[in-house]
Design a protein around this motif. Structure first.
Motif, PDB file in Angstrom:
ATOM      1  N   CYS A 190       0.855  -1.192   0.000  1.00  0.00           N
ATOM      2  CA  CYS A 190       0.000   0.000   0.000  1.00  0.00           C
ATOM      3  C   CYS A 190       0.881   1.227   0.000  1.00  0.00           C
ATOM      4  CB  CYS A 190      -0.949   0.003   1.198  1.00  0.00           C
ATOM      5  SG  CYS A 190      -0.148   0.344   2.787  1.00  0.00           S
ATOM      6  N   CYS A 191       0.296   2.363  -0.371  1.00  0.00           N
ATOM      7  CA  CYS A 191       1.114   3.546  -0.618  1.00  0.00           C
ATOM      8  C   CYS A 191       0.354   4.821  -0.278  1.00  0.00           C
ATOM      9  CB  CYS A 191       1.542   3.539  -2.088  1.00  0.00           C
ATOM     10  SG  CYS A 191       2.614   4.902  -2.553  1.00  0.00           S
ATOM     11  N   TYR A 192       1.123   5.855   0.004  1.00  0.00           N
ATOM     12  CA  TYR A 192       0.530   7.159   0.274  1.00  0.00           C
ATOM     13  C   TYR A 192      -0.148   7.730  -0.962  1.00  0.00           C
ATOM     14  CZ  TYR A 192       3.396   7.320   4.570  1.00  0.00           C
ATOM     15  OH  TYR A 192       3.973   7.059   5.786  1.00  0.00           O
ATOM     16  N   ASP A 193       0.073   7.131  -2.131  1.00  0.00           N
ATOM     17  CA  ASP A 193      -0.615   7.597  -3.340  1.00  0.00           C
ATOM     18  C   ASP A 193      -2.062   7.108  -3.405  1.00  0.00           C
ATOM     19  OD1 ASP A 193      -0.380   4.899  -3.997  1.00  0.00           O
ATOM     20  OD2 ASP A 193       1.017   5.212  -5.654  1.00  0.00           O
ATOM     21  N   GLY A 194      -2.487   6.347  -2.382  1.00  0.00           N
ATOM     22  CA  GLY A 194      -3.859   5.865  -2.328  1.00  0.00           C
ATOM     23  C   GLY A 194      -4.087   4.539  -3.016  1.00  0.00           C
ATOM     24  N   PHE A 195      -3.020   3.907  -3.498  1.00  0.00           N
ATOM     25  CA  PHE A 195      -3.153   2.644  -4.223  1.00  0.00           C
ATOM     26  C   PHE A 195      -2.741   1.465  -3.343  1.00  0.00           C
ATOM     27  CE2 PHE A 195      -2.464   4.500  -8.782  1.00  0.00           C
ATOM     28  CZ  PHE A 195      -3.662   5.182  -8.653  1.00  0.00           C
ATOM     29  N   VAL A 196      -3.462   0.363  -3.510  1.00  0.00           N
ATOM     30  CA  VAL A 196      -3.038  -0.933  -3.000  1.00  0.00           C
ATOM     31  C   VAL A 196      -2.789  -1.808  -4.211  1.00  0.00           C
ATOM     32  CG1 VAL A 196      -3.639  -2.971  -1.632  1.00  0.00           C
ATOM     33  CG2 VAL A 196      -4.404  -0.700  -0.892  1.00  0.00           C
ATOM     34  N   ARG A 197      -1.602  -2.394  -4.284  1.00  0.00           N
ATOM     35  CA  ARG A 197      -1.261  -3.230  -5.435  1.00  0.00           C
ATOM     36  C   ARG A 197      -0.859  -4.630  -4.980  1.00  0.00           C
ATOM     37  NH1 ARG A 197      -1.252  -0.517 -10.134  1.00  0.00           N
ATOM     38  NH2 ARG A 197      -0.786   1.727 -10.145  1.00  0.00           N
ATOM     39  N   MET A 198      -1.038  -5.582  -5.889  1.00  0.00           N
ATOM     40  CA  MET A 198      -0.599  -6.950  -5.656  1.00  0.00           C
ATOM     41  C   MET A 198       0.425  -7.327  -6.711  1.00  0.00           C
ATOM     42  SD  MET A 198      -2.688 -10.575  -5.699  1.00  0.00           S
ATOM     43  CE  MET A 198      -2.971 -10.489  -7.470  1.00  0.00           C
ATOM     44  N   MET A 199       1.615  -7.691  -6.255  1.00  0.00           N
ATOM     45  CA  MET A 199       2.639  -8.217  -7.148  1.00  0.00           C
ATOM     46  C   MET A 199       2.384  -9.712  -7.308  1.00  0.00           C
ATOM     47  SD  MET A 199       6.754  -8.208  -6.563  1.00  0.00           S
ATOM     48  CE  MET A 199       7.909  -8.401  -7.911  1.00  0.00           C
ATOM     49  N   ASP A 200       2.002 -10.132  -8.487  1.00  0.00           N
ATOM     50  CA  ASP A 200       1.692 -11.529  -8.768  1.00  0.00           C
ATOM     51  C   ASP A 200       2.861 -12.120  -9.545  1.00  0.00           C
ATOM     52  OD1 ASP A 200       0.693 -13.987  -9.651  1.00  0.00           O
ATOM     53  OD2 ASP A 200      -1.362 -13.227  -9.724  1.00  0.00           O
ATOM     54  N   VAL A 201       3.721 -12.855  -8.833  1.00  0.00           N
ATOM     55  CA  VAL A 201       4.924 -13.400  -9.461  1.00  0.00           C
ATOM     56  C   VAL A 201       4.561 -14.451 -10.496  1.00  0.00           C
ATOM     57  CG1 VAL A 201       7.139 -14.541  -9.038  1.00  0.00           C
ATOM     58  CG2 VAL A 201       6.231 -12.915  -7.368  1.00  0.00           C
ATOM     59  N   GLU A 202       3.479 -15.180 -10.279  1.00  0.00           N
ATOM     60  CA  GLU A 202       3.062 -16.209 -11.232  1.00  0.00           C
ATOM     61  C   GLU A 202       2.734 -15.594 -12.593  1.00  0.00           C
ATOM     62  OE1 GLU A 202      -0.213 -17.684  -9.108  1.00  0.00           O
ATOM     63  OE2 GLU A 202       0.992 -18.462  -7.466  1.00  0.00           O
ATOM     64  N   LYS A 203       2.045 -14.453 -12.566  1.00  0.00           N
ATOM     65  CA  LYS A 203       1.660 -13.776 -13.809  1.00  0.00           C
ATOM     66  C   LYS A 203       2.678 -12.736 -14.237  1.00  0.00           C
ATOM     67  CE  LYS A 203      -3.283 -14.376 -12.883  1.00  0.00           C
ATOM     68  NZ  LYS A 203      -4.578 -13.675 -12.668  1.00  0.00           N
ATOM     69  N   GLU A 204       3.668 -12.487 -13.368  1.00  0.00           N
ATOM     70  CA  GLU A 204       4.712 -11.484 -13.622  1.00  0.00           C
ATOM     71  C   GLU A 204       4.091 -10.111 -13.868  1.00  0.00           C
ATOM     72  OE1 GLU A 204       7.843 -12.689 -16.288  1.00  0.00           O
ATOM     73  OE2 GLU A 204       7.514 -14.810 -15.852  1.00  0.00           O
ATOM     74  N   ARG A 205       3.144  -9.739 -12.989  1.00  0.00           N
ATOM     75  CA  ARG A 205       2.440  -8.476 -13.141  1.00  0.00           C
ATOM     76  C   ARG A 205       2.196  -7.829 -11.785  1.00  0.00           C
ATOM     77  NH1 ARG A 205       0.871  -7.307 -17.963  1.00  0.00           N
ATOM     78  NH2 ARG A 205      -0.440  -5.600 -17.233  1.00  0.00           N
ATOM     79  N   PHE A 206       1.998  -6.516 -11.809  1.00  0.00           N
ATOM     80  CA  PHE A 206       1.470  -5.764 -10.679  1.00  0.00           C
ATOM     81  C   PHE A 206       0.017  -5.422 -11.005  1.00  0.00           C
ATOM     82  CE2 PHE A 206       5.975  -4.944 -10.013  1.00  0.00           C
ATOM     83  CZ  PHE A 206       6.102  -4.989  -8.642  1.00  0.00           C
ATOM     84  N   ASP A 207      -0.905  -5.874 -10.170  1.00  0.00           N
ATOM     85  CA  ASP A 207      -2.321  -5.591 -10.375  1.00  0.00           C
ATOM     86  C   ASP A 207      -2.801  -4.581  -9.352  1.00  0.00           C
ATOM     87  OD1 ASP A 207      -2.697  -7.336 -12.542  1.00  0.00           O
ATOM     88  OD2 ASP A 207      -2.916  -9.052 -11.191  1.00  0.00           O
ATOM     89  N   LEU A 208      -3.734  -3.737  -9.766  1.00  0.00           N
ATOM     90  CA  LEU A 208      -4.331  -2.764  -8.861  1.00  0.00           C
ATOM     91  C   LEU A 208      -5.452  -3.427  -8.078  1.00  0.00           C
ATOM     92  CD1 LEU A 208      -4.550   0.198  -7.899  1.00  0.00           C
ATOM     93  CD2 LEU A 208      -6.213   0.557  -9.743  1.00  0.00           C
ATOM     94  N   VAL A 209      -5.368  -3.344  -6.754  1.00  0.00           N
ATOM     95  CA  VAL A 209      -6.406  -3.906  -5.888  1.00  0.00           C
ATOM     96  C   VAL A 209      -7.428  -2.850  -5.518  1.00  0.00           C
ATOM     97  CG1 VAL A 209      -6.858  -4.986  -3.642  1.00  0.00           C
ATOM     98  CG2 VAL A 209      -4.840  -5.651  -4.965  1.00  0.00           C
ATOM     99  N   GLN A 210      -6.941  -1.663  -5.122  1.00  0.00           N
ATOM    100  CA  GLN A 210      -7.821  -0.583  -4.709  1.00  0.00           C
ATOM    101  C   GLN A 210      -7.159   0.749  -4.969  1.00  0.00           C
ATOM    102  OE1 GLN A 210     -10.504   0.662  -4.019  1.00  0.00           O
ATOM    103  NE2 GLN A 210     -10.699   1.749  -2.095  1.00  0.00           N
TER     104      GLN A 210
END
Length: 425
Positions: free
Chosen positions: A189-209
């Motif tokens: 989570c970040c002060y920019d208001g984003f929660v992200r999930m690093m998915d190593v299986e898919k090799e991606r960062f996805d936006l959660v909220q």
């Protein structure tokens, strides 16, 4: 050679800028999803981190507790059993079993060598977290500039130098969560208001909220990956259900930002929050109600409270405040408390001190402005020893005790260094 020369160099900010400039369309602040390759800040191959994670999946002997995903990264389930009377913690883990008793001997035997010091991110470290496994000794570090760095302490030849750096956010990292039953998914989570999930299986960062407010803290119930709990805006607590992708509860718990969220061992419905409003509160999810939730206990300080963490047995709570005290609350309702004086004035360039528990209830660990680590005895309510080392060139302010390896401790600094203490035993 200076002890912090391993890992990223002092001029890494320039290298990071060049790496990002080579991808002019990439901006973590306005994208829902992007590849790990796009977010990589190092000129080395971003595949090295994925290879390290897949090596772990091949080594783990976890029998029926393994879930195998299509991309080959395995996850394991972890079960923690705690005895609140004795303070003994028994981990039954497919990835490596431990049982810890009084850790006082381990505390006195901890050492720090030059090979256990590395610069993992550039800029101030905001959070540090061990991967909850014994098969891969790795830490994740979140920085003031939105970077998340990983230090693999025992890399293979095809895994580079063990340093992997990504930029999934555009502002300070508020928290990192890694669950033992799926270490291939790392939440930030970040002060920019984003929660992200690093998915190593898919090799991606996805936006959660994506929130209109800063998100300062992040947590999950132990062994429950279905929900995220994060401190949002001025005192709000948001519960986000990952299964349906929406908020299931939003409470105004404090008058100012929530700095930490921590769940009580064994009783996962009980959690503690610390706030800049000068209080730490204990809550029970079963008794909060939809509106005007009432806390079970309030611990008051004269200034901002930067952390509140339960002891491994769940029988005590340690809070750290800018009023230069550490409060140790105990009793059936945490109504008893003792206070230990400690200089917590870190200034504007160093992340605030946050006292953590060791591997049982016998000690509390916190940084010291004299480039040291103080060990506090809850029983004696005083500092009983301080660690210093010629390898420490900066003040460690954020710590994590390895959840499965007794005597392995990480401390992160304002320069992005990580010190890793290990036991001689």
């Amino acid at each position: 050679m200076p002890p912090d020369s391993k890992g990223l160099k002092d001029d890494f900010s320039d290298a990071a800028s060049r790496a990002l400039e080579s991808k002019p369309q990439f901006s973590p602040g306005n994208m829902e999803s992007f590849s790990m390759g796009d977010a990589s800040c190092r000129l080395a191959s971003p595949d090295a981190f994925v290879r390290a994670m897949r090596r772990f999946s091949k080594k783990a002997e976890i029998g029926g507790s393994v879930n195998v995903e299509s991309d080959g990264v395995k996850v394991c389930k972890d079960e923690i059993l705690r005895n609140s009377d004795t303070g003994v913690t028994a981990h039954s883990v497919g990835c490596g079993d431990i049982k810890t008793e009084d850790s006082s001997e381990n505390i006195t035997s901890l050492t720090l060598g030059e090979e256990k010091v590395a610069r993992v991110v550039h800029g101030r470290a905001m959070a540090v977290k061990f991967f909850p496994t014994t098969e891969l000794r790795m830490v994740a570090v979140g920085s003031k500039y939105g970077n998340v760095g990983f230090w693999n302490m025992d890399p293979e030849k095809d895994e580079g130098d063990g340093m992997y750096l990504y930029r999934p956010h555009s502002a300070p990292i508020g928290g990192i969560s890694i669950q033992p039953f799926n270490i291939a998914k790392i939440f930030t989570c970040c002060y920019d208001g984003f929660v992200r999930m690093m998915d190593v299986e898919k090799e991606r960062f996805d936006l959660v909220q994506a929130s209109d407010h800063a998100i300062f803290s992040l947590s999950q119930q132990p062994h429950d990956g279905s929900c995220l709990y994060f401190g949002e805006g001025r005192g709000g607590l948001n519960i986000w259900d990952l299964r349906v992708g929406k908020s299931t509860a939003l409470w105004a718990l404090h008058e100012d930002r929530i700095n930490t969220i921590d769940f009580k061992p064994q009783d996962f419905f009980v959690f503690a929050t610390s706030s800049t409003d000068g209080t730490a509160c204990i809550w029970d999810l079963r008794r909060m109600g939809a509106k005007n939730p009432k806390s079970l206990q309030v611990i008051e300080h004269e200034r901002a409270v930067h952390s509140a963490y339960f002891s491994p047995s769940g029988s005590c709570l340690a809070t750290t405040s800018f009023d230069d005290t550490i409060c140790i609350a105990s009793g059936d309702n945490f109504e008893k408390n003792s206070r230990v004086f400690h200089n917590n004035q870190t200034g504007r360039w160093i992340s605030s001190f946050r006292a953590i528990w060791g591997w049982d209830d016998s000690c509390i660990l916190i940084g010291n402005t004299k480039r040291a680590v103080d060990v506090i005895s809850p029983m004696q309510s005083k500092i009983v020893m301080s660690w210093q080392s010629p390898c420490m060139s900066a003040i460690p302010s954020r710590f994590d005790a390895h959840p499965l390896e007794v005597g392995v401790l990480a401390g992160a600094t304002a320069g992005g260094q990580v010190y890793t203490w290990t036991s001689r035993r």
